[in-house]
Design an enzyme around this catalytic site. Sequence first.
Site, PDB file in Angstrom:
ATOM      1  N   ASP A  92       0.845  -1.205   0.000  1.00  0.00           N
ATOM      2  CA  ASP A  92       0.000   0.000   0.000  1.00  0.00           C
ATOM      3  C   ASP A  92       0.876   1.248   0.000  1.00  0.00           C
ATOM      4  OD1 ASP A  92      -2.600  -1.427   0.390  1.00  0.00           O
ATOM      5  OD2 ASP A  92      -1.522  -2.089   2.168  1.00  0.00           O
ATOM      6  N   GLN A 115      13.476   1.372  -2.928  1.00  0.00           N
ATOM      7  CA  GLN A 115      12.692   1.000  -4.118  1.00  0.00           C
ATOM      8  C   GLN A 115      13.559   1.019  -5.373  1.00  0.00           C
ATOM      9  OE1 GLN A 115       9.082   3.352  -4.486  1.00  0.00           O
ATOM     10  NE2 GLN A 115       7.862   1.703  -3.607  1.00  0.00           N
ATOM     11  N   GLU A 124       1.441  -6.341  -5.441  1.00  0.00           N
ATOM     12  CA  GLU A 124       1.026  -5.489  -6.566  1.00  0.00           C
ATOM     13  C   GLU A 124       2.203  -4.736  -7.178  1.00  0.00           C
ATOM     14  OE1 GLU A 124      -2.607  -3.313  -6.062  1.00  0.00           O
ATOM     15  OE2 GLU A 124      -1.919  -1.634  -7.273  1.00  0.00           O
TER      16      GLU A 124
HETATM   17  O1  TRH Z   1       4.420  -6.061   0.276  1.00  0.00           O
HETATM   18  P1  TRH Z   1       3.409  -6.594  -0.638  1.00  0.00           P
HETATM   19  O2  TRH Z   1       3.048  -7.987  -0.443  1.00  0.00           O
HETATM   20  O3  TRH Z   1       2.137  -5.704  -0.574  1.00  0.00           O
HETATM   21  C1  TRH Z   1       0.803  -6.200  -0.616  1.00  0.00           C
HETATM   22  C2  TRH Z   1       0.183  -5.931  -1.959  1.00  0.00           C
HETATM   23  O4  TRH Z   1       0.341  -4.628  -2.420  1.00  0.00           O
HETATM   24  C3  TRH Z   1      -1.276  -6.247  -1.920  1.00  0.00           C
HETATM   25  O5  TRH Z   1      -1.885  -5.930  -3.158  1.00  0.00           O
HETATM   26  C4  TRH Z   1      -1.917  -5.448  -0.795  1.00  0.00           C
HETATM   27  O6  TRH Z   1      -3.243  -5.683  -0.756  1.00  0.00           O
HETATM   28  C5  TRH Z   1      -1.257  -5.871   0.479  1.00  0.00           C
HETATM   29  O7  TRH Z   1       0.123  -5.548   0.417  1.00  0.00           O
HETATM   30  C6  TRH Z   1      -1.860  -5.207   1.680  1.00  0.00           C
HETATM   31  O8  TRH Z   1       3.962  -6.492  -2.153  1.00  0.00           O
HETATM   32  P2  TRH Z   1       4.167  -5.267  -3.154  1.00  0.00           P
HETATM   33  O9  TRH Z   1       2.871  -4.703  -3.566  1.00  0.00           O
HETATM   34  O10 TRH Z   1       5.021  -5.762  -4.229  1.00  0.00           O
HETATM   35  O11 TRH Z   1       4.939  -4.178  -2.323  1.00  0.00           O
HETATM   36  C7  TRH Z   1       6.238  -4.304  -1.918  1.00  0.00           C
HETATM   37  C8  TRH Z   1       6.919  -2.952  -1.951  1.00  0.00           C
HETATM   38  O12 TRH Z   1       8.139  -3.017  -1.235  1.00  0.00           O
HETATM   39  C9  TRH Z   1       7.262  -2.515  -3.363  1.00  0.00           C
HETATM   40  O13 TRH Z   1       7.041  -1.120  -3.481  1.00  0.00           O
HETATM   41  C10 TRH Z   1       8.744  -2.804  -3.469  1.00  0.00           C
HETATM   42  C11 TRH Z   1       9.190  -2.521  -2.070  1.00  0.00           C
HETATM   43  N1  TRH Z   1      10.442  -3.160  -1.654  1.00  0.00           N
HETATM   44  C12 TRH Z   1      11.552  -2.353  -1.495  1.00  0.00           C
HETATM   45  O14 TRH Z   1      11.501  -1.144  -1.729  1.00  0.00           O
HETATM   46  N2  TRH Z   1      12.712  -2.912  -1.048  1.00  0.00           N
HETATM   47  C13 TRH Z   1      12.826  -4.233  -0.760  1.00  0.00           C
HETATM   48  O15 TRH Z   1      13.912  -4.705  -0.340  1.00  0.00           O
HETATM   49  C14 TRH Z   1      11.682  -5.056  -0.957  1.00  0.00           C
HETATM   50  C15 TRH Z   1      11.768  -6.544  -0.676  1.00  0.00           C
HETATM   51  C16 TRH Z   1      10.494  -4.492  -1.396  1.00  0.00           C
END
Ligand code: TRH
Length: 373
Positions: A24, A257, A275
């Site tokens: 989110d 990110q 997502e």
């Molecule tokens: O963390 P998520 O599983 O988030 C989920 C989904 O968005 C889902 O749709 C929602 O309903 C739920 O949360 C509540 O996966 P997502 O969406 O890929 O988000 C991960 C974020 O973390 C993404 O912006 C990438 C970031 N990230 C980093 O910046 N650095 C890192 O080392 C890692 C592993 C991730």
Amino acid sequence: MQCESPIPKLRWDIFCRVIDNFGDLGVCWRLACNLAGRGQTVRLWADDVSALAWMAPQGAPGVEVKTWTAPINMTGITPGEVMLEAFGCEIDEEFIAEYAKNLRNSGQKCAWINLEYLSAEDFSARCHGLPSPVMSGPGRGLTKYFFYPGFTASTGGLLREPDLLARQAQFDRQAWLAKQGVPWRGERLVSLFCYEPAGLNGLLRSLASSGQATCLLVTPGRATAAVVAEISGMNALDPLWNQHQTLSFFYLPTLSQNDFDHLLWASDVNFVRGEDSLVRALWAGKPLVWQIYPQHDGVHADKLEAFLDWLQAPASLHAFHHQWNGLEVSDPAMAPAPFEPGRWRDCTARARASLLVQEDLSTQLLHFVAKIL
Ligand code: TRH
């Protein structure tokens, strides 16, 4: 969507409630940066901003982060012209009342947007852009608009920075891996960002017996915990499962990110979840496997199917996804679905190319808001 209206410079209030995980906030932060990069002024309200410390340690010009307290602290706050609630989070009545008051006083039209979750299902295109008159509360008489991200031209598109392709073209894989301390000697690299996937045991066995040296780059948190637990169970039952050390592991720290993008670009295959990381894996253009965010009512199965259909995933990729996501009738004697990234490359490359000719989400959102105003 037509893109004829000039884009005014506006002040945005983006509201984000962190449910669990990082998605989110990840999506909202990325959106905020994308808008600010296009000359907008953005205030991002989130009830838990802690993950930004590693996700975006540098912050971003034009984005102000506010902790969204309950009740909301309105001291010194004048709402901007655009109010965007992410994923149906409810904005406080006090804020809406102030927003409505400003609109009445200035005579300006409002842009109140609800940004929805990403899905390849048909309803995204059907519902994208629909107005919903607000019938009660301090926002009575205003109209809220639904904005659906998506994979086709009839939806709101996907977040994509204007400089993404240039950044990718300049990316130096070897140098980046060295900077992270990954001792890369040319082996296949597979990134792993997941929850607790049903197919993890099968993947580890496939990689260990593939005859191709592979390093699994494991992200911290749930992915690391799942891998550590799985390995410990496998070692206890069958200590020789990886006897030739064909499969090695590198446990990553949390990355920003930007560096998470780099991880996806550096890897030969990407396992992603939720997502935002799915979208980033599409931009990376490598074979990908998606663990969809599981929902109790099971609707995620249809969502996954719609995505795989849109991706034109070959049968083996469908099968692998079903097992990875635990959507197969589980039979412990069943052989793991074959891991065949060589066969999965074309569909991702095609999908990426088709997405690149579509307008990105922020540009579409800006034109949408300009039309409303
Ligand atoms: O963390 P998520 O599983 O988030 C989920 C989904 O968005 C889902 O749709 C929602 O309903 C739920 O949360 C509540 O996966 P997502 O969406 O890929 O988000 C991960 C974020 O973390 C993404 O912006 C990438 C970031 N990230 C980093 O910046 N650095 C890192 O080392 C890692 C592993 C991730």
